[in-house]
Scaffold this motif. Structure first.
Motif, short mmCIF file in Angstrom:
data_model
loop_
_atom_site.label_atom_id
_atom_site.label_comp_id
_atom_site.label_asym_id
_atom_site.label_seq_id
_atom_site.Cartn_x
_atom_site.Cartn_y
_atom_site.Cartn_z
N PRO A 85 0.81 -1.21 0.00
CA PRO A 85 0.00 0.00 0.00
C PRO A 85 0.85 1.27 0.00
CG PRO A 85 -0.80 -1.54 1.66
CD PRO A 85 0.47 -2.11 1.09
N SER A 86 2.10 1.19 0.49
CA SER A 86 2.95 2.37 0.49
C SER A 86 3.37 2.76 -0.93
CB SER A 86 4.18 2.15 1.36
OG SER A 86 5.04 1.21 0.76
N GLY A 87 3.15 1.87 -1.91
CA GLY A 87 3.47 2.18 -3.30
C GLY A 87 2.69 3.37 -3.80
N ASP A 88 1.45 3.51 -3.33
CA ASP A 88 0.64 4.65 -3.71
C ASP A 88 1.23 5.94 -3.15
OD1 ASP A 88 -1.11 2.98 -5.03
OD2 ASP A 88 -2.45 2.79 -3.31
N VAL A 89 1.76 5.85 -1.92
CA VAL A 89 2.39 7.01 -1.30
C VAL A 89 3.64 7.38 -2.08
CG1 VAL A 89 3.52 7.85 0.79
CG2 VAL A 89 1.47 6.45 0.97
N ASP A 90 4.44 6.37 -2.45
CA ASP A 90 5.65 6.63 -3.23
C ASP A 90 5.31 7.29 -4.56
OD1 ASP A 90 7.24 5.58 -1.27
OD2 ASP A 90 7.73 3.73 -2.34
N GLU A 91 4.27 6.81 -5.23
CA GLU A 91 3.88 7.40 -6.51
C GLU A 91 3.43 8.85 -6.33
OE1 GLU A 91 4.19 6.53 -9.70
OE2 GLU A 91 5.34 4.87 -8.88
N ALA A 92 2.73 9.14 -5.27
CA ALA A 92 2.30 10.52 -5.01
C ALA A 92 3.51 11.41 -4.74
CB ALA A 92 1.35 10.56 -3.83
N GLU A 93 4.48 10.87 -4.00
CA GLU A 93 5.70 11.64 -3.72
C GLU A 93 6.51 11.85 -4.99
OE1 GLU A 93 7.53 9.31 -0.65
OE2 GLU A 93 6.43 10.35 0.94
N LEU A 94 6.62 10.81 -5.83
CA LEU A 94 7.35 10.96 -7.09
C LEU A 94 6.67 11.97 -8.00
CD1 LEU A 94 8.35 7.25 -7.76
CD2 LEU A 94 9.90 9.16 -7.33
N GLU A 95 5.35 11.99 -8.01
CA GLU A 95 4.64 12.98 -8.82
C GLU A 95 4.90 14.39 -8.30
OE1 GLU A 95 2.64 14.76 -11.75
OE2 GLU A 95 3.21 12.64 -11.67
N LEU A 96 4.97 14.56 -6.99
CA LEU A 96 5.31 15.86 -6.40
C LEU A 96 6.70 16.30 -6.87
CD1 LEU A 96 4.77 18.15 -4.25
CD2 LEU A 96 6.02 16.67 -2.67
N LEU A 97 7.64 15.36 -6.89
CA LEU A 97 9.00 15.69 -7.32
C LEU A 97 9.06 15.99 -8.82
CD1 LEU A 97 11.02 13.10 -5.22
CD2 LEU A 97 10.69 15.54 -4.77
N ARG A 98 8.26 15.29 -9.61
CA ARG A 98 8.21 15.60 -11.06
C ARG A 98 7.69 17.01 -11.28
NH1 ARG A 98 5.34 10.58 -11.39
NH2 ARG A 98 6.91 8.96 -11.35
N GLN A 99 6.68 17.39 -10.51
CA GLN A 99 6.14 18.75 -10.63
C GLN A 99 7.18 19.78 -10.20
OE1 GLN A 99 3.32 19.52 -12.17
NE2 GLN A 99 3.18 17.32 -12.55
N PHE A 100 7.98 19.45 -9.20
CA PHE A 100 9.07 20.33 -8.78
C PHE A 100 10.09 20.48 -9.91
CE2 PHE A 100 13.29 20.73 -6.60
CZ PHE A 100 13.13 22.04 -6.15
N ASP A 101 10.40 19.37 -10.60
CA ASP A 101 11.32 19.43 -11.74
C ASP A 101 10.80 20.35 -12.84
OD1 ASP A 101 13.00 17.61 -10.52
OD2 ASP A 101 12.34 15.90 -11.70
N LEU A 102 9.51 20.35 -13.05
CA LEU A 102 8.92 21.13 -14.14
C LEU A 102 8.63 22.58 -13.77
CD1 LEU A 102 6.47 18.41 -15.48
CD2 LEU A 102 8.65 19.12 -16.47
N ALA A 103 8.80 22.93 -12.50
CA ALA A 103 8.55 24.30 -12.06
C ALA A 103 9.74 25.17 -12.42
CB ALA A 103 8.28 24.32 -10.55
N TRP A 104 9.59 26.02 -13.38
CA TRP A 104 10.69 26.83 -13.91
C TRP A 104 11.19 27.87 -12.91
CZ3 TRP A 104 9.67 31.95 -13.95
CH2 TRP A 104 8.34 32.32 -13.90
N GLN A 105 10.35 28.28 -11.98
CA GLN A 105 10.73 29.38 -11.08
C GLN A 105 11.87 29.01 -10.13
OE1 GLN A 105 7.65 27.96 -11.11
NE2 GLN A 105 6.76 27.89 -9.07
N TYR A 106 12.22 27.72 -10.01
CA TYR A 106 13.32 27.32 -9.13
C TYR A 106 14.63 27.10 -9.91
CZ TYR A 106 9.26 26.60 -6.25
OH TYR A 106 8.09 26.79 -5.57
N GLY A 107 14.65 27.48 -11.14
CA GLY A 107 15.87 27.38 -11.95
C GLY A 107 15.98 26.04 -12.67
N PRO A 108 17.02 25.88 -13.49
CA PRO A 108 17.19 24.64 -14.26
C PRO A 108 17.44 23.44 -13.34
CG PRO A 108 19.05 26.11 -14.60
CD PRO A 108 18.07 26.85 -13.76
#
Length: 109
Positions: free
Chosen positions: A39-62
């Motif tokens: 069941p923690s796999g769902d938590v991991d996927e949610a956390e990975l999605e949060l990190l992907r969104q952080f990667d795509l946020a241009w305001q924090y630089g390349p």
């Protein structure tokens, strides 16, 4: 003239095996010797999605060429207020490259 050749004539017919009872269509079955996802796999996927969104946020630089944690610290030093949740996730998964490397780490610079 004869029958027109189809692309499927070049490939053998492969019959699919029936899955185990309760296996729904479209869901991947676990590989032999692999444990079913917890069941923690769902938590991991949610956390990975949060990190992907952080990667795509241009305001924090390349994000290429550095880890997510390095990028987070750089953004913090520059006063850009990166999300604290991202820092918490990164600190809890320090040794896991799925969490530490950015979305683009497989692509050469």
């Amino acid at each position: 003239m004869g029958r027109k050749r189809l692309i499927t004539d070049s490939y053998p017919v492969v019959k699919r095996r029936e899955g185990p009872a309760g296996h729904s269509k479209g869901e991947l079955a676990a590989e032999p010797g692999e444990e079913p996802q917890s069941p923690s796999g769902d938590v991991d996927e949610a956390e990975l999605e949060l990190l992907r969104q952080f990667d795509l946020a241009w305001q924090y630089g390349p994000c290429t060429g550095i880890t997510r944690l390095q990028r987070w610290h750089r953004a913090e030093q520059m006063g850009l207020d990166p999300p604290l949740k991202v820092h918490e996730v990164l600190r809890t998964h320090l040794g896991d490259p799925r969490f530490q490397c950015s979305l683009w780490h497989l692509y050469p610079i």
